[in-house]
Scaffold this motif. Structure first.
Motif, PDB file in Angstrom:
ATOM      1  N   SER A 139      25.101  53.629  37.766  1.00 30.58           N
ATOM      2  CA  SER A 139      24.301  53.065  38.850  1.00 30.58           C
ATOM      3  C   SER A 139      23.789  51.676  38.492  1.00 30.58           C
ATOM      4  O   SER A 139      23.455  50.888  39.379  1.00 30.58           O
ATOM      5  N   SER A 140      23.752  51.358  37.201  1.00 31.82           N
ATOM      6  CA  SER A 140      23.361  50.030  36.721  1.00 31.82           C
ATOM      7  C   SER A 140      24.434  49.529  35.775  1.00 31.82           C
ATOM      8  O   SER A 140      24.938  50.286  34.931  1.00 31.82           O
ATOM      9  N   ALA A 141      24.774  48.242  35.887  1.00 32.43           N
ATOM     10  CA  ALA A 141      25.810  47.690  35.013  1.00 32.43           C
ATOM     11  C   ALA A 141      25.391  47.702  33.553  1.00 32.43           C
ATOM     12  O   ALA A 141      26.236  47.705  32.653  1.00 32.43           O
ATOM     13  N   ALA A 142      24.084  47.715  33.305  1.00 32.20           N
ATOM     14  CA  ALA A 142      23.590  47.777  31.937  1.00 32.20           C
ATOM     15  C   ALA A 142      23.664  49.189  31.369  1.00 32.20           C
ATOM     16  O   ALA A 142      23.391  49.390  30.180  1.00 32.20           O
ATOM     17  N   GLY A 143      24.021  50.158  32.199  1.00 31.25           N
ATOM     18  CA  GLY A 143      24.116  51.532  31.761  1.00 31.25           C
ATOM     19  C   GLY A 143      22.830  52.295  32.024  1.00 31.25           C
ATOM     20  O   GLY A 143      21.877  51.758  32.591  1.00 31.25           O
ATOM     21  N   PRO A 144      22.807  53.578  31.664  1.00 25.88           N
ATOM     22  CA  PRO A 144      23.854  54.273  30.911  1.00 25.88           C
ATOM     23  C   PRO A 144      25.090  54.572  31.757  1.00 25.88           C
ATOM     24  O   PRO A 144      24.978  54.848  32.955  1.00 25.88           O
ATOM     25  N   TRP A 145      26.249  54.514  31.099  1.00 25.04           N
ATOM     26  CA  TRP A 145      27.511  54.812  31.743  1.00 25.04           C
ATOM     27  C   TRP A 145      27.866  56.280  31.533  1.00 25.04           C
ATOM     28  O   TRP A 145      27.553  56.863  30.505  1.00 25.04           O
ATOM     29  N   GLU A 146      28.520  56.850  32.527  1.00 24.32           N
ATOM     30  CA  GLU A 146      28.937  58.243  32.436  1.00 24.32           C
ATOM     31  C   GLU A 146      29.907  58.418  31.258  1.00 24.32           C
ATOM     32  O   GLU A 146      30.587  57.474  30.866  1.00 24.32           O
ATOM     33  N   PRO A 147      29.966  59.639  30.682  1.00 24.08           N
ATOM     34  CA  PRO A 147      30.942  59.886  29.612  1.00 24.08           C
ATOM     35  C   PRO A 147      32.346  59.491  30.055  1.00 24.08           C
ATOM     36  O   PRO A 147      32.732  59.691  31.213  1.00 24.08           O
ATOM     37  N   LEU A 148      33.107  58.950  29.142  1.00 25.07           N
ATOM     38  CA  LEU A 148      34.434  58.436  29.459  1.00 25.07           C
ATOM     39  C   LEU A 148      35.341  59.555  29.970  1.00 25.07           C
ATOM     40  O   LEU A 148      35.339  60.672  29.448  1.00 25.07           O
ATOM     41  N   HIS A 149      36.096  59.231  31.010  1.00 22.06           N
ATOM     42  CA  HIS A 149      37.025  60.192  31.616  1.00 22.06           C
ATOM     43  C   HIS A 149      38.436  59.610  31.565  1.00 22.06           C
ATOM     44  O   HIS A 149      38.653  58.456  31.932  1.00 22.06           O
ATOM     45  N   GLN A 150      39.388  60.424  31.111  1.00 22.65           N
ATOM     46  CA  GLN A 150      40.776  59.971  31.080  1.00 22.65           C
ATOM     47  C   GLN A 150      41.419  60.198  32.440  1.00 22.65           C
ATOM     48  O   GLN A 150      41.551  61.329  32.913  1.00 22.65           O
ATOM     49  N   VAL A 151      41.835  59.109  33.069  1.00 19.39           N
ATOM     50  CA  VAL A 151      42.447  59.162  34.395  1.00 19.39           C
ATOM     51  C   VAL A 151      43.890  59.621  34.310  1.00 19.39           C
ATOM     52  O   VAL A 151      44.362  60.410  35.142  1.00 19.39           O
ATOM     53  N   TRP A 152      44.592  59.127  33.303  1.00 16.50           N
ATOM     54  CA  TRP A 152      46.022  59.443  33.178  1.00 16.50           C
ATOM     55  C   TRP A 152      46.436  59.222  31.734  1.00 16.50           C
ATOM     56  O   TRP A 152      46.272  58.133  31.204  1.00 16.50           O
ATOM     57  N   LYS A 153      46.944  60.251  31.093  1.00 17.92           N
ATOM     58  CA  LYS A 153      47.438  60.125  29.725  1.00 17.92           C
ATOM     59  C   LYS A 153      48.882  59.659  29.783  1.00 17.92           C
ATOM     60  O   LYS A 153      49.776  60.395  30.234  1.00 17.92           O
ATOM     61  N   THR A 154      49.111  58.447  29.339  1.00 17.87           N
ATOM     62  CA  THR A 154      50.446  57.864  29.371  1.00 17.87           C
ATOM     63  C   THR A 154      50.500  56.768  28.321  1.00 17.87           C
ATOM     64  O   THR A 154      49.528  56.542  27.596  1.00 17.87           O
ATOM     65  N   ARG A 155      51.603  56.078  28.217  1.00 15.61           N
ATOM     66  CA  ARG A 155      51.705  54.952  27.297  1.00 15.61           C
ATOM     67  C   ARG A 155      52.637  53.902  27.901  1.00 15.61           C
ATOM     68  O   ARG A 155      53.449  54.198  28.779  1.00 15.61           O
ATOM     69  N   GLY A 156      52.466  52.660  27.429  1.00 16.76           N
ATOM     70  CA  GLY A 156      53.331  51.588  27.923  1.00 16.76           C
ATOM     71  C   GLY A 156      52.846  50.949  29.207  1.00 16.76           C
ATOM     72  O   GLY A 156      53.616  50.256  29.878  1.00 16.76           O
ATOM     73  N   TRP A 157      51.563  51.165  29.545  1.00 13.52           N
ATOM     74  CA  TRP A 157      50.992  50.594  30.758  1.00 13.52           C
ATOM     75  C   TRP A 157      49.801  49.718  30.389  1.00 13.52           C
ATOM     76  O   TRP A 157      49.158  49.904  29.350  1.00 13.52           O
ATOM     77  N   ASP A 158      49.451  48.769  31.303  1.00 10.90           N
ATOM     78  CA  ASP A 158      48.272  47.929  31.049  1.00 10.90           C
ATOM     79  C   ASP A 158      47.761  47.319  32.360  1.00 10.90           C
ATOM     80  O   ASP A 158      48.311  47.525  33.435  1.00 10.90           O
ATOM     81  N   ASP A 159      46.650  46.591  32.229  1.00  7.71           N
ATOM     82  CA  ASP A 159      46.107  45.686  33.255  1.00  7.71           C
ATOM     83  C   ASP A 159      45.925  46.359  34.614  1.00  7.71           C
ATOM     84  O   ASP A 159      46.584  46.020  35.609  1.00  7.71           O
ATOM     85  N   CYS A 160      44.990  47.290  34.651  1.00  8.84           N
ATOM     86  CA  CYS A 160      44.756  48.075  35.859  1.00  8.84           C
ATOM     87  C   CYS A 160      43.549  47.555  36.636  1.00  8.84           C
ATOM     88  O   CYS A 160      42.714  46.824  36.118  1.00  8.84           O
ATOM     89  N   SER A 161      43.467  47.981  37.886  1.00  3.21           N
ATOM     90  CA  SER A 161      42.312  47.679  38.730  1.00  3.21           C
ATOM     91  C   SER A 161      42.178  48.774  39.776  1.00  3.21           C
ATOM     92  O   SER A 161      43.183  49.314  40.265  1.00  3.21           O
ATOM     93  N   SER A 162      40.933  49.109  40.095  1.00  7.65           N
ATOM     94  CA  SER A 162      40.691  50.020  41.214  1.00  7.65           C
ATOM     95  C   SER A 162      40.366  49.203  42.459  1.00  7.65           C
ATOM     96  O   SER A 162      40.013  48.027  42.374  1.00  7.65           O
ATOM     97  N   PHE A 163      40.472  49.844  43.616  1.00  7.59           N
ATOM     98  CA  PHE A 163      40.205  49.174  44.887  1.00  7.59           C
ATOM     99  C   PHE A 163      39.760  50.214  45.896  1.00  7.59           C
ATOM    100  O   PHE A 163      40.380  51.277  46.029  1.00  7.59           O
ATOM    101  N   CYS A 164      38.670  49.935  46.604  1.00  8.29           N
ATOM    102  CA  CYS A 164      38.167  50.820  47.656  1.00  8.29           C
ATOM    103  C   CYS A 164      38.390  50.154  49.006  1.00  8.29           C
ATOM    104  O   CYS A 164      37.826  49.086  49.284  1.00  8.29           O
ATOM    105  N   ASP A 165      39.201  50.769  49.838  1.00  2.00           N
ATOM    106  CA  ASP A 165      39.508  50.203  51.152  1.00  2.00           C
ATOM    107  C   ASP A 165      38.351  50.472  52.127  1.00  2.00           C
ATOM    108  O   ASP A 165      37.420  51.225  51.834  1.00  2.00           O
ATOM    109  N   ASP A 166      38.430  49.858  53.285  1.00  2.00           N
ATOM    110  CA  ASP A 166      37.348  49.971  54.268  1.00  2.00           C
ATOM    111  C   ASP A 166      37.093  51.408  54.699  1.00  2.00           C
ATOM    112  O   ASP A 166      35.963  51.768  55.060  1.00  2.00           O
ATOM    113  N   ASP A 167      38.130  52.251  54.673  1.00  2.74           N
ATOM    114  CA  ASP A 167      37.980  53.642  55.085  1.00  2.74           C
ATOM    115  C   ASP A 167      37.536  54.548  53.940  1.00  2.74           C
ATOM    116  O   ASP A 167      37.461  55.776  54.109  1.00  2.74           O
ATOM    117  N   GLY A 168      37.240  53.961  52.757  1.00  4.14           N
ATOM    118  CA  GLY A 168      36.794  54.742  51.621  1.00  4.14           C
ATOM    119  C   GLY A 168      37.907  55.247  50.725  1.00  4.14           C
ATOM    120  O   GLY A 168      37.632  55.806  49.657  1.00  4.14           O
TER     121      GLY A 168
END
Length: 537
Positions: A139-168
């Motif tokens: 809720s604050s950029a200074a934290g505390p941050w939620e415990p780390l969650h693994q979105v996808w276990k893989t290898r050979g990937w990089d440079d990701c970004s999330s995006f929230c569209d107008d419809d959520g």
């Protein structure tokens, strides 16, 4: 007239380059007169992303094997920044190779990510080359941050970004930089839908939306009803910034080059975040993809919209941007934010500027055993490949980024009364290509000053007192000298000049080290750490 106009444009760009790298290269950041000089952060703030929330600006920067991981920055004017925290408290949630007893992930660990604000939270996603993608929210950029969650276990990937569209609906974009036998290509950029909680990918939605040589540094935006996909790719002139736009995320996409590489200086902007100010003005906060001894520094570039495209930097005759080394501040306020560096260790928790080299051994350091001091208990190093005990295998080395300014000095006061045989402690500069240390070594109950450079040591005077003062001084070219004092007043130079270096995608680090080659015994107390770097007053 066109020839004359081109001549003046080229002359102006060359003057700007000289402004930074010629006689006036000692300037950086806020000039206190309504202008600024790039870089705005002359240190290793790599793989940046940035956003605006209200009248505040937040950025994240990759940290590789340093802990805590993924540093979070805050600004009110995009020029003056402060460190406010980190996203990842425990790197072993990513991999055991990032722990103090492995220390086996230089150049790996936390790579580039994205920071976004939606659904009343800050969201950070990032990747590692071997372990896949992770996320956290707060809720604050200074934290505390939620415990780390693994979105996808893989290898050979990089440079990701999330995006929230107008419809959520949440989306996730990333690059698969390894060879894909299905497409017979590398650097495929994939787009996924995400689950409503943002913690998983809907793999059936996987779509490749772009592929080109070296294409990565992905960010997604929606501006004026259009979708914009920012990325970079490698062309003949070097790595350049690119943009795609479309009416739908499924395409079709138009494409446009946003900047040219300053080939003479080889300091191209690359990873970064596109930001709109409250007054409608746009900026791009970015690192420079080519690193030097100080790492990949951070710059702020103006953005001009040309035919519906955000051109980054000074717009040339061909409609493509060039690097801008100085400009008017986009928000001309008197900010007192800065990168804090000195520490008297009076707090029961470490200040935000500190990062350990790898996840520390928690029971071997304390700020409360002797209040007002950092106590470091010595323990054995991870056995290196070669029979040499050096700083890259010493756990609990506490570090900060090395600034590239015209005058830089770090001094520590260290109490050595409780050292043990086989123990080494002191001040260090290191990267993965070279390192140096100046400190104290105890042998047969006697303590000696010792300087070490890339495995070769020089023994100095015998130390009989309980405290020693150690100092490192370096210039804008990364030429470093060490000195010491037995009284805290007169400092005596020791050893010669060494060149600071970078390696494994990271700039030089200044740090405090403490280890023992004979076992887990002995400790030192650090009274204070004073770090003074030059800045415009």
């Amino acid at each position: 007239m066109k020839v004359i106009r081109i001549f003046f444009i080229l002359f102006f760009l060359q003057f700007q380059a000289l402004f930074l790298y010629g006689q006036l290269s000692e300037q950086w950041g806020d000039q206190k007169n309504g202008t600024y000089v790039n870089p705005v952060l002359p240190a290793d703030y790599s793989d940046l992303d940035a956003i605006r929330v209200g009248e505040d600006y937040y950025a994240i920067s990759s940290t590789m094997q340093f802990s805590p991981g993924m540093v979070v920055l805050h600004s009110r004017d995009l020029v003056n920044w402060e460190i406010i925290g980190h996203v990842v408290k425990d790197l072993t949630a990513i991999s055991p190779e990032l722990n103090w007893n492995r220390m086996n992930a230089y150049g790996k660990g936390i790579w580039a990510g994205s920071i976004r604000y939606y659904k009343n939270k800050f969201w950070v996603y990032f990747g590692t080359p071997d372990d896949g993608f992770f996320m956290s929210s707060a809720s604050s950029a200074a934290g505390p941050w939620e415990p780390l969650h693994q979105v996808w276990k893989t290898r050979g990937w990089d440079d990701c970004s999330s995006f929230c569209d107008d419809d959520g609906q949440l989306y996730f974009i990333a690059t698969n930089f390894e060879f894909d036998p299905k497409t017979n290509k590398q650097y495929n950029i994939h787009l996924f839908k995400m689950s409503p909680d943002g913690k998983g990918l809907i793999t059936s939605s996987d779509t490749i939306i772009h592929q080109s040589k070296g294409s990565e540094a992905n960010k997604l935006y929606k501006i004026g009803g259009l979708y914009f996909h920012y990325f970079s790719e490698v062309r003949e002139e070097g790595r350049v910034m690119m943009m795609e736009r479309a009416k739908k995320l499924t395409g079709p996409w138009e494409i446009r080059q946003l900047n040219h590489v300053d080939t003479k200086l080889d300091k191209e902007p690359n990873q970064g975040g596109l930001i709109q100010l409250p007054n409608g003005q746009w900026c791009f906060f970015t690192h420079h993809g080519t690193g030097d001894w100080e790492g990949r520094v951070a710059s702020l570039l103006p953005v001009q919209w040309v035919d519906g495209w955000p051109i980054i930097g000074a717009v040339g005759e061909d409609g493509i941007g060039r690097m801008v080394w100085s400009a008017a501040k986009p928000i001309n306020n008197k900010s007192d934010l800065e990168i804090k560096s000195s520490d008297d260790f009076s707090s029961p928790i470490l200040n935000a500027q500190w990062e350990w080299n790898y996840q520390p051994r928690i029971e071997k350091w304390s700020l409360t055993e002797r209040p007002g001091h950092l106590r470091l208990h010595a323990f054995e190093t991870v056995k290196p490949v070669k029979p040499l005990y050096h700083i890259l295998t010493a756990g609990n080395t506490l570090t900060q980024r090395t600034m590239r300014t015209q005058a830089n000095t770090v001094t520590i006061k260290m109490n050595i009364a409780h050292m043990a045989d086989g123990q080494y402690a002191g001040l260090t500069h290191f990267s993965t290509t070279s390192y140096s240390t100046l400190g104290v070594r105890q042998v047969q109950n006697e303590r000696y000053l010792v300087y070490e450079y890339n495995g070769k040591d020089t023994v100095g005077v015998k130390i009989t007192g309980k405290s020693i003062w150690l100092r490192s001084t370096w210039d804008i070219h990364g030429k470093n000298t060490y000195s010491f004092s037995l009284t805290g007043r007169v400092f005596i130079p020791f050893a010669g000049i060494t060149q600071l270096t970078w390696g494994s995608y990271r700039g030089d680090r200044i740090g405090i080290y403490n280890y023992n080659v004979l076992g887990d015994k002995g400790y030192v107390d650090i009274d204070w750490f004073r770090y003074r770097y030059w800045k415009k007053e």
